[in-house]
Write an enzyme that holds these catalytic residues in place. Structure first.
Site, mmCIF file in Angstrom:
data_model
loop_
_atom_site.group_PDB
_atom_site.id
_atom_site.type_symbol
_atom_site.label_atom_id
_atom_site.label_comp_id
_atom_site.label_asym_id
_atom_site.label_seq_id
_atom_site.Cartn_x
_atom_site.Cartn_y
_atom_site.Cartn_z
ATOM 1 N N LYS A 1 43.797 25.726 56.842
ATOM 2 C CA LYS A 1 44.856 26.135 55.911
ATOM 3 C C LYS A 1 45.064 25.011 54.889
ATOM 4 C CE LYS A 1 49.246 28.549 56.696
ATOM 5 N NZ LYS A 1 50.348 28.644 57.653
HETATM 6 O O1 G3P Z 1 53.411 29.786 58.083
HETATM 7 C C1 G3P Z 1 53.850 30.132 56.817
HETATM 8 C C2 G3P Z 1 55.100 30.966 56.775
HETATM 9 O O2 G3P Z 1 54.971 32.109 57.540
HETATM 10 C C3 G3P Z 1 56.372 30.200 56.948
HETATM 11 O O3 G3P Z 1 57.483 31.034 57.105
HETATM 12 O O4 G3P Z 1 59.797 31.350 57.849
HETATM 13 O O5 G3P Z 1 59.015 29.045 57.280
HETATM 14 O O6 G3P Z 1 59.380 30.737 55.487
HETATM 15 P P1 G3P Z 1 58.991 30.510 56.919
#
Ligand code: G3P
Length: 220
Positions: free
Chosen positions: A83
């Protein structure tokens, strides 16, 4: 539509993988920090639980170090997806790793323009963050609709739309209607998807009526 789980909690991953509905896992530095475990160990363990793509994020921001980190991560297991952030160096790293045959997930995407760049860099996945756009008063689903529509115009783009920063099942339903290839969701969102009060109510009524029959399927 493929379902990935957005967590580095291996107990949660094992539990949900047992449903047979989990196609992959995504992690990020915040989720690794939350797990309190060594990054490389936890990635290796997740790769042994779920055979699909497992995203492991680089920590560097310059091309040379990102590439070296990507090579190290890719060696952990065949299903590691490296990633990288959506920056010029991140996309340069994406291009290099993709041409070597390593799957790359380009993360922190907040615009259709960025998604076009990631596809041109040969990304296996682009991760638009819907919840974080909603959080600032924007509409994350408009971004998913735009990226899906653009990618459909160019069959040469092999990048899959991986809806990230999912907050609730409606994000999944709307993404499915738009044809997004993948959604990565926190464990609680996958659990919420099963739930409906009429399912619980209906099942309770069926069980009560079945009891009245005094029968047993296995012993009948
Ligand atoms: O892993 C990336 C993403 O899904 C992060 O989500 O909840 O931290 O905005 P969030």
């Amino acid at each position: 539509m493929k379902f990935f789980i957005d967590t580095a909690d291996v107990a949660e991953i094992r539990d949900l993988a047992a449903t047979g509905l989990v196609d992959g896992v995504t992690t990020n530095p915040s989720l690794i920090a939350k797990s309190g475990r060594k990054f490389l160990d936890v990635v290796q363990e997740i790769c042994s639980i779920v055979p699909g793509p497992i995203s492991a994020e680089v920590a560097a921001t310059d091309y040379k170090t990102m590439l070296a980190e990507g090579h190290k991560l890719a060696k952990l297991a065949k299903n590691v997806t490296v990633k990288v952030p959506l920056t010029p160096d991140g996309l340069k790293t994406c291009k290099a790793l993709s041409s070597e045959g390593t799957m790359v997930n380009v993360t922190l995407c907040f615009s259709a323009a960025q998604a076009i760049l990631a596809a041109k860099a040969g990304a296996s996945f682009i991760s638009p963050f819907v919840g974080r756009l909603d959080d600032i008063g924007s509409d994350g689903m408009i971004l998913i609709r735009d990226i899906c529509a653009i990618y459909k115009q160019y069959p040469a783009f092999k990048t899959e739309v991986l809806v990230a920063s999912v907050r609730h099942p409606i994000h999944i339903v709307e993404s499915a209607k738009m044809g997004a290839h993948v959604a990565t969701m926190p464990p609680n969102v996958l659990r919420q998807m099963f739930q409906h009060p009429l399912t619980d109510k209906g099942l309770a009524a069926f069980l009560a009526d079945w009891k009245k029959t005094g029968q047993s399927i296995l012993e009948g």
